[in-house]
Design a protein around this motif. Sequence first.
Motif, PDB file in Angstrom:
ATOM      1  N   ALA A 373     -28.488  63.219  29.414  1.00  0.00           N
ATOM      2  CA  ALA A 373     -27.457  63.774  28.644  1.00  0.00           C
ATOM      3  C   ALA A 373     -26.636  65.118  29.582  1.00  0.00           C
ATOM      4  O   ALA A 373     -25.542  65.278  29.379  1.00  0.00           O
ATOM      5  CB  ALA A 373     -28.196  64.378  27.505  1.00  0.00           C
ATOM      6  N   GLU A 374     -27.708  65.782  30.163  1.00  0.00           N
ATOM      7  CA  GLU A 374     -27.294  67.093  31.085  1.00  0.00           C
ATOM      8  C   GLU A 374     -26.289  66.315  31.873  1.00  0.00           C
ATOM      9  O   GLU A 374     -25.163  67.256  32.064  1.00  0.00           O
ATOM     10  CB  GLU A 374     -28.393  67.854  31.358  1.00  0.00           C
ATOM     11  CG  GLU A 374     -28.078  69.211  32.027  1.00  0.00           C
ATOM     12  CD  GLU A 374     -29.576  69.917  31.867  1.00  0.00           C
ATOM     13  OE1 GLU A 374     -30.280  69.418  32.092  1.00  0.00           O
ATOM     14  OE2 GLU A 374     -29.122  71.303  31.812  1.00  0.00           O
ATOM     15  N   ALA A 375     -26.623  65.431  32.705  1.00  0.00           N
ATOM     16  CA  ALA A 375     -25.846  65.172  33.616  1.00  0.00           C
ATOM     17  C   ALA A 375     -24.279  64.680  33.227  1.00  0.00           C
ATOM     18  O   ALA A 375     -23.391  64.568  34.027  1.00  0.00           O
ATOM     19  CB  ALA A 375     -26.462  63.879  34.476  1.00  0.00           C
ATOM     20  N   LEU A 376     -24.380  64.258  31.836  1.00  0.00           N
ATOM     21  CA  LEU A 376     -23.216  63.730  31.227  1.00  0.00           C
ATOM     22  C   LEU A 376     -22.353  64.985  30.655  1.00  0.00           C
ATOM     23  O   LEU A 376     -21.519  64.739  29.635  1.00  0.00           O
ATOM     24  CB  LEU A 376     -23.502  62.522  30.487  1.00  0.00           C
ATOM     25  CG  LEU A 376     -23.799  61.095  31.089  1.00  0.00           C
ATOM     26  CD1 LEU A 376     -24.423  60.175  30.415  1.00  0.00           C
ATOM     27  CD2 LEU A 376     -22.312  60.864  31.738  1.00  0.00           C
ATOM     28  N   ARG A 377     -22.856  65.905  30.998  1.00  0.00           N
ATOM     29  CA  ARG A 377     -22.322  67.271  30.342  1.00  0.00           C
ATOM     30  C   ARG A 377     -22.503  67.451  28.984  1.00  0.00           C
ATOM     31  O   ARG A 377     -21.621  68.195  28.043  1.00  0.00           O
ATOM     32  CB  ARG A 377     -20.837  67.359  30.634  1.00  0.00           C
ATOM     33  CG  ARG A 377     -20.324  67.342  32.214  1.00  0.00           C
ATOM     34  CD  ARG A 377     -20.679  68.402  32.917  1.00  0.00           C
ATOM     35  NE  ARG A 377     -20.042  68.387  34.309  1.00  0.00           N
ATOM     36  CZ  ARG A 377     -20.678  67.904  35.305  1.00  0.00           C
ATOM     37  NH1 ARG A 377     -21.788  67.304  35.187  1.00  0.00           N
ATOM     38  NH2 ARG A 377     -20.223  67.874  36.407  1.00  0.00           N
ATOM     39  N   CYS A 378     -23.544  67.009  28.299  1.00  0.00           N
ATOM     40  CA  CYS A 378     -23.775  67.079  26.892  1.00  0.00           C
ATOM     41  C   CYS A 378     -24.436  68.615  26.799  1.00  0.00           C
ATOM     42  O   CYS A 378     -24.931  69.298  27.780  1.00  0.00           O
ATOM     43  CB  CYS A 378     -24.882  66.414  26.429  1.00  0.00           C
ATOM     44  SG  CYS A 378     -24.414  64.709  26.327  1.00  0.00           S
ATOM     45  N   VAL A 379     -24.021  69.369  25.572  1.00  0.00           N
ATOM     46  CA  VAL A 379     -24.666  70.650  25.066  1.00  0.00           C
ATOM     47  C   VAL A 379     -26.235  70.335  24.625  1.00  0.00           C
ATOM     48  O   VAL A 379     -26.423  69.572  23.679  1.00  0.00           O
ATOM     49  CB  VAL A 379     -23.865  71.254  24.209  1.00  0.00           C
ATOM     50  CG1 VAL A 379     -24.376  72.460  23.722  1.00  0.00           C
ATOM     51  CG2 VAL A 379     -22.308  71.376  24.436  1.00  0.00           C
TER      52      VAL A 379
END
Lengths: 643, 643
Positions: A373-379
């Motif tokens: 999720a972080e790599a996909l720019r999620c908050v």
Amino acid sequence: MPSSAFTFKKSIATVSLSGTLPEKLEAAAAIGFDGVEIFENDLLTFDGSPADVRRIAEGLGLEITIFQPFRDFEAMPDPIRARNLDRAERKFDVMQELGTDLVLVCSNVQPSAIDDPARAAADLAEMAERAQRRNLRVGYEALAWGRHVNRWRQAWNIVQRADHPALGLIVDSFHTLALNDDPSGIADLPGDRIFFVQLADAPTLSMDVLSWSRHFRNFPGQGQLPVRRFLDAVLASGYRGPLSLEIFNDEFRAAPARLTALDGLRSLIHVEAEAGFGPGLPAPPVCHGVEFLEFAVDAAARDKLSALLGSLGFRHAGRHRSKDVDLYRQGGVNLVLNSEEDSAASEHFQMHGPSVCAMAFTVDDAARTIARAEALRCVLWRERVGDGERKIPALRAPDGTLIYLVDGKEARRSIWEDDFHLFAEEPAGQEAAPQPPHGPPLLGIDHVAQALPFGRMDSFVLFYRTVFGFVPESLWELPDPYGLIRSRALVSPDAEPGRGVRLPLNISESRRTATGRFVSATSGAGVHHIAFATADADALVTDRLAAGAPFLPIPANYYDDLAVKHPLDDATLATLKDRELLYDRDEQGEFLHAYTDSFDDRFFFEVVERRGGYRQFGAVNAAVRMAVQAQLREGARPELYLD
Amino acid sequence: MPSSAFTFKKSIATVSLSGTLPEKLEAAAAIGFDGVEIFENDLLTFDGSPADVRRIAEGLGLEITIFQPFRDFEAMPDPIRARNLDRAERKFDVMQELGTDLVLVCSNVQPSAIDDPARAAADLAEMAERAQRRNLRVGYEALAWGRHVNRWRQAWNIVQRADHPALGLIVDSFHTLALNDDPSGIADLPGDRIFFVQLADAPTLSMDVLSWSRHFRNFPGQGQLPVRRFLDAVLASGYRGPLSLEIFNDEFRAAPARLTALDGLRSLIHVEAEAGFGPGLPAPPVCHGVEFLEFAVDAAARDKLSALLGSLGFRHAGRHRSKDVDLYRQGGVNLVLNSEEDSAASEHFQMHGPSVCAMAFTVDDAARTIARAEALRCVLWRERVGDGERKIPALRAPDGTLIYLVDGKEARRSIWEDDFHLFAEEPAGQEAAPQPPHGPPLLGIDHVAQALPFGRMDSFVLFYRTVFGFVPESLWELPDPYGLIRSRALVSPDAEPGRGVRLPLNISESRRTATGRFVSATSGAGVHHIAFATADADALVTDRLAAGAPFLPIPANYYDDLAVKHPLDDATLATLKDRELLYDRDEQGEFLHAYTDSFDDRFFFEVVERRGGYRQFGAVNAAVRMAVQAQLREGARPELYLD
């Protein structure tokens, strides 16, 4: 599984984003794009010089990857040919001021264009020669509605024939895939002769390709075109230039630029990783199911909702060790009512009223999912926790709703034992709990339907598809009495009855529909209904109706028609009618379900029984549900109209 | 010109209207329809019996003209054939309860349907035989996407072959015209064999006919199909049954039912009269032009607006004899600022803020126009007038805006002399008026553009087309920085530069565009900009700029591109750039224009010069205008982004 392969420059065309040109540039930079395509109209309407644009872009750390489009250039009859070369020189001036070396020439659409590849090649070679004198380059692209050139192979043949180092090919996934043209041959081209690559997806629509392109493109992963196949071919050619998004979409034009830019970057990161390039992405989670749903309530809403849950057979099963948070439980279903003051939930309540503020999915590996999720720019989100309480990692859905990730590798029940006082049977110091239900318990949460603001469907589809690997099912149109609702479910790949995650997403252009009213009432997106799975809807509904559960009355006309539509035996039909159960069947199996009336015209519950391999959601019956809910709400009962 | 011919029963399908079934029936009756088609889904979702529906309809004075649709009946393989006849019997039960004798069977769409007209005819004959035993009738209609039967002639051949008195043909203008099928042969059918006629129009769209039909139909006169040709053929056959509207339209589904029903009835009255039937309609007016526009203002807005008008060269030319109403005048243009308290204008101001509350058209015959409007179910309006003041007849546009009708047969200036103290040069007791302009005066009002709430375009098109006989021009899509705007002009048939009425109508799905913000700010539709005609835009703008008129600055990039696009000589280009005039040309002529910045982000003014036969509105330049206005509003100037 980082692949540590080549990472592409990521670019977006200014036409894909809303706002003035500075706003577009600012949004692209803030979200993390490396570059932008300057769409000419954005320059023409900008109250500053091309050099100003260059300085703004430089200040933001953005490269101007291309200037586009230059239209109707090649293979024109003679007086126009000379004029077109003058036109080109003027645009070269602009490019030099902008500080970009590449211009996109799209294939001519003029009726007067000559169908002569040799002439097209000669014209493009002349333009390229002039460009080269200024250290500029020309890329030639086949528009899907080009007059004589509309396939990439035709454009490539003309580029080859022109044989000029400053002239190369530009390919765009939409133009190729919209015509159902085969992209695989692109793999055999020399990669350095491809000067630029544009990516766009689109839903499958049966309409003229120009209107389709101008209004309905979307980001890779939001539509239904085989963009991955196209990209694989392009990358196999050895192309290592930018990957750029050129999207014409009415909804994107109206959405805040940063939201659109974030979706765009997420989409590019995802397709790059899928193609085996870039830093790579951890694998998506295996989602076992919905572990719990959390409602933001105040004391009054908590009491009202707990009474409703009691009538549906839920037991007050626990209370949080340090917060005003109560657990209601039945079978495999956990519902959390959060009335803690000064908390994220109370903020949510203040903004949105009584509503679901968090979902929790049980996944095979929460840490890996968070990394993806972080790599996909999620908050991401971290909650305040008390001593000894368990920290559950979470991220935010595009509407801000929290999604907790409960790690299936750890003991699932521990999350409850760590944080809650669990009651054995009768909770101490509480009023008597409702009678434990006699009917069958719930198997789990079958699906969680969300209402989204109009224009946000693509954003949610991309989020669930890329972060969780959910699969979008086909689009349904549901006639609410006050407008149309469009519904598409995202489903975890391994969903089975009582297992996996199913998320129908609903939008409505009309603000008078149940979905539209929900969005207005809560000022945003959110959970609109929650469906519980059972193995015996008949027994369950019979039992819960006796406990006062507010299941919707179903019109007798519905059953008269059901008898005509489906070959049901009289006993089955009588049972359905008696319990007021709705019914659907497809080639795989049967579906029995019942809805409750809505809680404060916001959310409601459903009980569903899946028989055999039925995988749908009873969409054919949604119209009945919405009409009955409307009749109850409006008091539009027939007796009012009769003497 | 009353034709006093046969008047048709007017009917509407319940699917055309929003709401619960009782709400639909109530709306159809309140507006004045004679009957309704009961669309089966509306019955299935209704919480009452078919007999209840019959009683409600009877109570409202509505006939149930037909029950529909009965699908996938004819020419099915054998086990299904028997089942289908059982299905029919069950629906006959429903029809008898409903009290209607006619059912619509639409042509089979099932892949398993057999391509055999004889078999279809035999099945329909059997169904008709069973219907006849109950005194019921069956109508057979070719769906445009029917599996084997999709043209009216195929359906007619099957009806003929079945040769049963209880079986007739049903025709629907959409199904015929959408396939570009020729309706003229319908004229040769025996009219009593046509059991029912459905009318629907649609915009010309290039998409699959099923989606087109399900989402984009509209009322006759709102679309572009030759419905009149279809109807002429049908009526020539001798058909005298109901004319019924069956419209599937996403916007109608969301709109208040009574608004939609009113449009539907207006449409039917109009097509009936055009076809030479019914009580007839007085001829539409010849519209000479816009006599005046009236603004609702308070004292503060009046002062601000009068200063703006002064800078544009308007003179304070008069004051109403009995009200706080001021006249501003220049050349042929009259603008009225109404700040009278406790008036219709002050009510308008309170609801909508400073805005145009009335338009006045000069027509050849006001009384005839009012009679036509009344016959088309328009709301008329009578104002309070003082002694000796002139009463101007008026009607309300669909947004409630008043349209006054100034009779061109009477002395036009008398309306000003009767009601106003007109000032000669310097108004007595007023501050010094602005310097009279040196530049050329205005010729008149060229066009008045309105912003409409999303979903209301069809309603306004129908109003201006039927009541005034205006002609809709083609649809434009204008890219506002914050979303797309769709624009269509309605133009009086004899409009010339300085003469006639032109009303561009704009809608936007996005609430962030200029159009969307206008609709939000004013809670409704209204005049968004007013364009004044001049014979010399250069001289006029030069003069008014000197007086401080807030014309928009136009980006230099615009002129660089203009030089590339059009073969303009250097002097012309320099003039355009120097005066910041926008430019367009087509095969008929040229167009020079300039916009002002907007007044309170609401409305703005434009100056236009038409050269030659240019008939458009400079839509290609709208993007520049909207971007510059946005930049001024947002303060998004390049210097903010530069060090």
